[in-house]
Design a protein around this motif. Structure first.
Motif, short mmCIF file in Angstrom:
data_model
loop_
_atom_site.label_atom_id
_atom_site.label_comp_id
_atom_site.label_asym_id
_atom_site.label_seq_id
_atom_site.Cartn_x
_atom_site.Cartn_y
_atom_site.Cartn_z
N ILE A 1 0.84 -1.20 0.00
CA ILE A 1 0.00 0.00 0.00
C ILE A 1 0.87 1.25 0.00
N ALA A 2 1.94 1.25 0.78
CA ALA A 2 2.85 2.40 0.83
C ALA A 2 3.48 2.64 -0.54
N TYR A 3 3.88 1.58 -1.22
CA TYR A 3 4.46 1.72 -2.56
C TYR A 3 3.42 2.27 -3.53
N ASP B 1 0.96 9.18 -5.92
CA ASP B 1 1.00 10.55 -5.44
C ASP B 1 1.50 11.49 -6.54
N PRO B 2 0.71 12.50 -6.90
CA PRO B 2 1.13 13.40 -7.98
C PRO B 2 2.33 14.29 -7.60
N LEU B 3 2.66 14.37 -6.32
CA LEU B 3 3.77 15.20 -5.89
C LEU B 3 5.09 14.42 -5.76
N CYS B 4 5.04 13.11 -5.99
CA CYS B 4 6.23 12.26 -5.91
C CYS B 4 6.60 11.73 -7.29
N ILE B 5 7.87 11.41 -7.41
CA ILE B 5 8.36 10.82 -8.65
C ILE B 5 9.08 9.52 -8.29
N ILE B 6 8.67 8.43 -8.91
CA ILE B 6 9.41 7.17 -8.84
C ILE B 6 9.78 6.85 -10.28
N GLY C 1 -7.04 4.81 -8.80
CA GLY C 1 -5.67 4.87 -9.29
C GLY C 1 -4.80 3.81 -8.64
N GLY C 2 -4.97 3.61 -7.34
CA GLY C 2 -4.21 2.59 -6.62
C GLY C 2 -4.56 1.19 -7.10
#
Length: 148
Positions: free
Chosen positions: A79-81, A87-92, A127-128
Motif C-alpha cells: 500500500i505504501a508503494y 502521489d502526484p507530488l512524488c516521482i518514482i 488509481g491505486g
C-alpha cells in the motif's frame, strides 16, 4: 522516490509527512538503495536455520523463511508503494521501479490472492487499484507455477 521539483514548503511537508522516518526529502533514495531494499524484501522468502545459543542441536531445527510472519505486514508495504507511486507530488522513476520489482514480487507472493482482493476493496482508490493490478499482472507473468 523523490519529490517533484519546485514544490512549495506546504506541499513538501504534506508529502514528507507520509514518508517513513528513514526517508528524507533532501536525500531521495538512489537506484542502488532501491536494489538493496528489493534484496532485503526478497531475502525474507529465503529459508534459513535460525541461530540459537542453546543446547539444542541444529539437526532438530528446521529451515524456515520469514515470509509467513512478515505476510501480515506485506500488504501495508505494498500500500505504501502504491500510494507513493500514485502521489502526484512524488516521482518514482523507471529505473527505481525496475530495481524494486523483485522485492515487490516477493511481497505479492507473501500477500496472496485473498489479501490482494481485500486490499483492492478496502484500501485503494481507483488509481491505486490500477497500479496494483498492473504490478500483480507483471508478478503473474514471472511467477513460477511448476509446469513443464
Amino acid at each position: 522516490m523523490k519529490l517533484r521539483p519546485q514544490l512549495g514548503a506546504k506541499q513538501s511537508k504534506i508529502v514528507t509527512d507520509t514518508f517513513p522516518s528513514w526517508l528524507s526529502a533532501s536525500q531521495p533514495l538512489s537506484t542502488d538503495e532501491g536494489r538493496v531494499l528489493a534484496r532485503l524484501l526478497t531475502s525474507l522468502t529465503t529459508k534459513t536455520v535460525p541461530r540459537t545459543y542453546t543446547v539444542a542441536s541444529t539437526e532438530s531445527q528446521k529451515a524456515e523463511s520469514l515470509a509467513k510472519p512478515f505476510a501480515k505486514h506485506a500488504s501495508y508495504v505494498l500500500i505504501a508503494y502504491v500510494d507513493a507511486f500514485n502521489d502526484p507530488l512524488c516521482i518514482i522513476n523507471a529505473e527505481m521501479r525496475r530495481e524494486l520489482e523483485p522485492g515487490l514480487f516477493a511481497l505479492c507472493e507473501m500477500v496472496g490472492e485473498h489479501s490482494r482482493d481485500a486490499l483492492m476493496v478496502s484500501a485503494l482508490d481507483s488509481g491505486g487499484k490500477t497500479i496494483l493490478k498492473s504490478l500483480w499482472k507483471e508478478y503473474e507473468k514471472q511467477r513460477y507455477v511448476g509446469k513443464g
